[in-house]
Design an enzyme around this catalytic site. Structure first.
Site, mmCIF file in Angstrom:
data_model
loop_
_atom_site.group_PDB
_atom_site.id
_atom_site.type_symbol
_atom_site.label_atom_id
_atom_site.label_comp_id
_atom_site.label_asym_id
_atom_site.label_seq_id
_atom_site.Cartn_x
_atom_site.Cartn_y
_atom_site.Cartn_z
ATOM 1 N N SER A 8 0.826 -1.208 0.000
ATOM 2 C CA SER A 8 0.000 0.000 0.000
ATOM 3 C C SER A 8 0.861 1.260 0.000
ATOM 4 O O SER A 8 1.656 1.486 0.915
ATOM 5 C CB SER A 8 -0.916 0.002 1.223
ATOM 6 O OG SER A 8 -1.512 1.275 1.338
ATOM 7 N N HIS A 33 -1.335 -1.109 -4.211
ATOM 8 C CA HIS A 33 -2.616 -0.715 -3.628
ATOM 9 C C HIS A 33 -2.610 0.795 -3.365
ATOM 10 O O HIS A 33 -1.698 1.314 -2.724
ATOM 11 C CB HIS A 33 -2.815 -1.503 -2.334
ATOM 12 C CG HIS A 33 -4.125 -1.291 -1.644
ATOM 13 N ND1 HIS A 33 -5.265 -1.973 -1.998
ATOM 14 C CD2 HIS A 33 -4.469 -0.491 -0.605
ATOM 15 C CE1 HIS A 33 -6.255 -1.602 -1.200
ATOM 16 N NE2 HIS A 33 -5.810 -0.695 -0.345
ATOM 17 N N ASP A 35 -4.715 4.046 -1.826
ATOM 18 C CA ASP A 35 -5.796 4.419 -0.902
ATOM 19 C C ASP A 35 -6.201 5.876 -1.090
ATOM 20 O O ASP A 35 -5.470 6.776 -0.682
ATOM 21 C CB ASP A 35 -5.313 4.234 0.541
ATOM 22 C CG ASP A 35 -5.137 2.773 0.898
ATOM 23 O OD1 ASP A 35 -6.138 2.037 0.830
ATOM 24 O OD2 ASP A 35 -4.007 2.370 1.232
ATOM 25 N N MET A 37 -8.725 8.898 -0.118
ATOM 26 C CA MET A 37 -9.632 9.281 0.984
ATOM 27 C C MET A 37 -10.169 10.691 0.746
ATOM 28 O O MET A 37 -9.543 11.482 0.036
ATOM 29 C CB MET A 37 -8.862 9.270 2.306
ATOM 30 C CG MET A 37 -8.156 7.966 2.592
ATOM 31 S SD MET A 37 -7.258 8.047 4.141
ATOM 32 C CE MET A 37 -6.343 6.497 4.060
ATOM 33 N N HIS A 66 -8.336 1.694 -4.076
ATOM 34 C CA HIS A 66 -9.296 1.563 -2.974
ATOM 35 C C HIS A 66 -9.838 2.950 -2.643
ATOM 36 O O HIS A 66 -9.124 3.767 -2.058
ATOM 37 C CB HIS A 66 -8.548 0.939 -1.764
ATOM 38 C CG HIS A 66 -9.358 0.844 -0.515
ATOM 39 N ND1 HIS A 66 -8.771 0.605 0.715
ATOM 40 C CD2 HIS A 66 -10.689 0.926 -0.291
ATOM 41 C CE1 HIS A 66 -9.722 0.564 1.645
ATOM 42 N NE2 HIS A 66 -10.882 0.760 1.061
ATOM 43 N N MET A 68 -11.929 5.347 -0.587
ATOM 44 C CA MET A 68 -12.610 5.550 0.698
ATOM 45 C C MET A 68 -13.266 6.922 0.641
ATOM 46 O O MET A 68 -12.880 7.852 1.345
ATOM 47 C CB MET A 68 -11.588 5.463 1.841
ATOM 48 C CG MET A 68 -11.186 4.041 2.155
ATOM 49 S SD MET A 68 -9.638 3.963 3.059
ATOM 50 C CE MET A 68 -8.499 3.957 1.678
ATOM 51 N N MET A 137 -12.010 -5.117 5.094
ATOM 52 C CA MET A 137 -11.172 -4.254 5.930
ATOM 53 C C MET A 137 -10.946 -4.951 7.275
ATOM 54 O O MET A 137 -11.904 -5.320 7.951
ATOM 55 C CB MET A 137 -11.845 -2.892 6.166
ATOM 56 C CG MET A 137 -11.929 -1.983 4.955
ATOM 57 S SD MET A 137 -10.370 -1.733 4.073
ATOM 58 C CE MET A 137 -9.322 -1.040 5.355
ATOM 59 N N ASP A 175 -7.222 -6.064 4.047
ATOM 60 C CA ASP A 175 -6.483 -4.800 4.130
ATOM 61 C C ASP A 175 -6.465 -4.276 5.564
ATOM 62 O O ASP A 175 -7.522 -3.968 6.119
ATOM 63 C CB ASP A 175 -7.193 -3.795 3.204
ATOM 64 C CG ASP A 175 -6.486 -2.450 3.089
ATOM 65 O OD1 ASP A 175 -5.371 -2.303 3.633
ATOM 66 O OD2 ASP A 175 -7.072 -1.553 2.439
HETATM 67 C C1 DX5 Z 1 -6.337 1.940 5.529
HETATM 68 C C2 DX5 Z 1 -5.911 1.570 4.145
HETATM 69 C C3 DX5 Z 1 -4.857 0.538 4.081
HETATM 70 C C4 DX5 Z 1 -3.558 0.900 4.766
HETATM 71 C C5 DX5 Z 1 -3.074 -0.359 5.416
HETATM 72 O O1 DX5 Z 1 -7.416 2.805 5.452
HETATM 73 O O2 DX5 Z 1 -7.023 1.090 3.408
HETATM 74 O O3 DX5 Z 1 -4.622 0.124 2.738
HETATM 75 O O4 DX5 Z 1 -2.571 1.379 3.884
HETATM 76 O O5 DX5 Z 1 -1.985 -0.045 6.211
HETATM 77 P P1 DX5 Z 1 -1.264 -1.102 7.156
HETATM 78 O O6 DX5 Z 1 -0.837 -2.257 6.305
HETATM 79 O O7 DX5 Z 1 -0.124 -0.321 7.716
HETATM 80 O O8 DX5 Z 1 -2.277 -1.511 8.208
HETATM 81 ZN ZN ZN Z 2 -6.631 0.175 1.393
#
Ligand code: DX5
Ligand code: ZN
Length: 216
Positions: A8, A33, A35, A37, A66, A68, A137, A175
């Site tokens: 990620s 990956h 993320d 937000m 991903h 969010m 998640m 994840d």
């Molecule tokens: C959290 C993200 C994850 C995050 C995971 O909201 O969706 O993808 O990067 O991080 P780790 O592996 O550090 O828990």
């Molecule tokens: Zn993620």
């Protein structure tokens, strides 16, 4: 064996993304990956399309995006323009999930549906045959470096059973909080893809860490 690993970007060194992308390209990582937000669906903001455009140019691995964010369907063209392989939207953010899944597939991407820790797997019963992946998640989304929620293992087993009895071809991705301790448990429970942020990027040897996750 056969486990896919998706490091990620959220845990990468944002002051030198090029070096981290070169590491990812050399590594055995299957996907990258990403993320995204919005500070509304989750209580944090990460990075957006202007930054990801450069990441996409540097990265040779398929992109696992991903979202969010609220109304993720608004950004199907932007995600497609990145060259994304997989677009994951949250069940909780899509009242018309069936339509959004069709729109993602019509745009030429694989469609993933993401569940927050408190959202039951059984809510996917009527969409499971239409999705390419379910992203479970294992932490509350919004931040890297959180602790794995152990109940996720039950959800992976339940999802594996749902997929088995419906003939769905969906992959199971997990994840949050993936590390040396939780990864083998997730593999045993039936996960296909593991996202790993901190565990990979904060490691003294990220490439080796990816290799060791892959060999599970
Ligand atoms: C959290 C993200 C994850 C995050 C995971 O909201 O969706 O993808 O990067 O991080 P780790 O592996 O550090 O828990
Ligand atoms: Zn993620």
């Amino acid at each position: 064996m056969g486990m896919k690993i998706a490091p990620s970007l959220l845990a990468a060194n944002f002051s030198n993304l090029q070096a981290d992308m070169e590491m990812i390209n050399r590594s055995e990582a299957d996907w990258l990956h990403l993320d995204i937000m919005d500070g509304v669906f989750v209580p944090n903001i990460s990075f957006g399309f202007p930054v990801l455009k450069h990441v996409a140019r540097l990265c040779r691995k398929p992109l696992d995006v991903h979202l969010m964010i609220v109304s993720p369907e608004k950004f199907i063209p932007e995600v497609k323009a990145l060259g994304a392989y997989m677009m994951n939207v949250h069940y909780e953010a899509c009242p018309h999930l069936h339509r959004v899944v069709q729109q993602i597939k019509e745009a030429g991407m694989k469609a993933g549906v993401t569940l927050n820790p408190a959202t039951p797997v059984m809510l996917l019963a009527d969409i499971i045959r239409d999705v390419d992946m379910v992203l479970l998640m294992s932490v509350n989304p919004g931040f890297g470096g959180q602790q794995f929620i152990p109940h996720t293992l039950d959800k992976v087993r339940e999802l594996r059973a749902l997929i088995g009895r419906t003939g769905s071809k969906a992959l199971i991705e997990v994840d949050g909080g993936v590390n040396d301790d939780t990864a083998p448990q997730l593999v045993a429970a039936g996960a296909d893809v593991l996202v790993a942020g901190s565990h990979v990027f904060k490691a003294s040897n990220p490439e080796e860490t990816i290799r060791s996750l892959k060999s599970l």
